[in-house]
Design a protein around this motif. Sequence first.
Motif, PDB file in Angstrom:
ATOM      1  N   LYS A   3       0.835  -1.215   0.000  1.00  0.00           N
ATOM      2  CA  LYS A   3       0.000   0.000   0.000  1.00  0.00           C
ATOM      3  C   LYS A   3       0.863   1.255   0.000  1.00  0.00           C
ATOM      4  N   GLU A   4       1.922   1.241   0.755  1.00  0.00           N
ATOM      5  CA  GLU A   4       2.806   2.399   0.821  1.00  0.00           C
ATOM      6  C   GLU A   4       3.514   2.633  -0.510  1.00  0.00           C
ATOM      7  N   LEU A   8       3.150   5.974  -2.682  1.00  0.00           N
ATOM      8  CA  LEU A   8       4.333   6.721  -3.117  1.00  0.00           C
ATOM      9  C   LEU A   8       4.342   6.890  -4.634  1.00  0.00           C
ATOM     10  N   ARG A   9       3.992   5.827  -5.345  1.00  0.00           N
ATOM     11  CA  ARG A   9       3.945   5.891  -6.799  1.00  0.00           C
ATOM     12  C   ARG A   9       2.895   6.918  -7.254  1.00  0.00           C
ATOM     13  N   ASN A  10       1.755   6.932  -6.608  1.00  0.00           N
ATOM     14  CA  ASN A  10       0.707   7.909  -6.936  1.00  0.00           C
ATOM     15  C   ASN A  10       1.148   9.338  -6.636  1.00  0.00           C
ATOM     16  N   GLU A  11       1.850   9.514  -5.544  1.00  0.00           N
ATOM     17  CA  GLU A  11       2.346  10.846  -5.192  1.00  0.00           C
ATOM     18  C   GLU A  11       3.370  11.335  -6.207  1.00  0.00           C
ATOM     19  N   ILE A  12       4.255  10.435  -6.619  1.00  0.00           N
ATOM     20  CA  ILE A  12       5.265  10.805  -7.624  1.00  0.00           C
ATOM     21  C   ILE A  12       4.581  11.155  -8.940  1.00  0.00           C
TER      22      ILE A  12
END
Length: 188
Positions: A3-4, A8-12
């Motif tokens: 999930k993390e 993180l991928r979505n935030e990037i």
Amino acid sequence: LNKEIINLRNEIKYSNNNFKNIQDLQKSNDTLKNLINLIRLKYENGSDITKELLLLQEQMYDELKNVYLEKLYVLSNKKFIGIQKLQDEFEISMKEYLKEYYTKKNNNFFYKYLSRFYSIEPNNNSVFKNETLKYFSVIKDKLREKDVKSSLEYLLIIENSKNHFSRWIEEASNYIDFNDNLNLINSS
């Protein structure tokens, strides 16, 4: 952990999109500034700016700026003579004004006769006792710097300047008005 990693991928991904949007906005602002500079230069040269104003209209998204743009269209239709010609016309009118000014001041035949052979104009290096010559010297300096607004303010101080410089005053006022509206579009 999975999930993390997804978060993180979505935030990037989201930050990359924001970065691209910021870059696109900066490019758009640079294009707008360059277009405004081009309009200013062409107007200073007395060139036609209709095409550039149409491009500016396409670049603008703010309805408030359209008021300033309409004013630019009106002023561009008056066909500004250009800074160089404005400076030249000032020189001619100033010499005529000073010739008449000193002819009235020195009302004698000898002076009138000699005044046909020379012209009077202020010297930049002199310290003047006469206020009129002092103002003309300042105006010439301001015009060399393309500070038409200050030039006009000093000219209006001189006695009977509106009679001798009416065309010049009109052209200078249009130039000042045009630049003020262009600056309002650029700043807002």
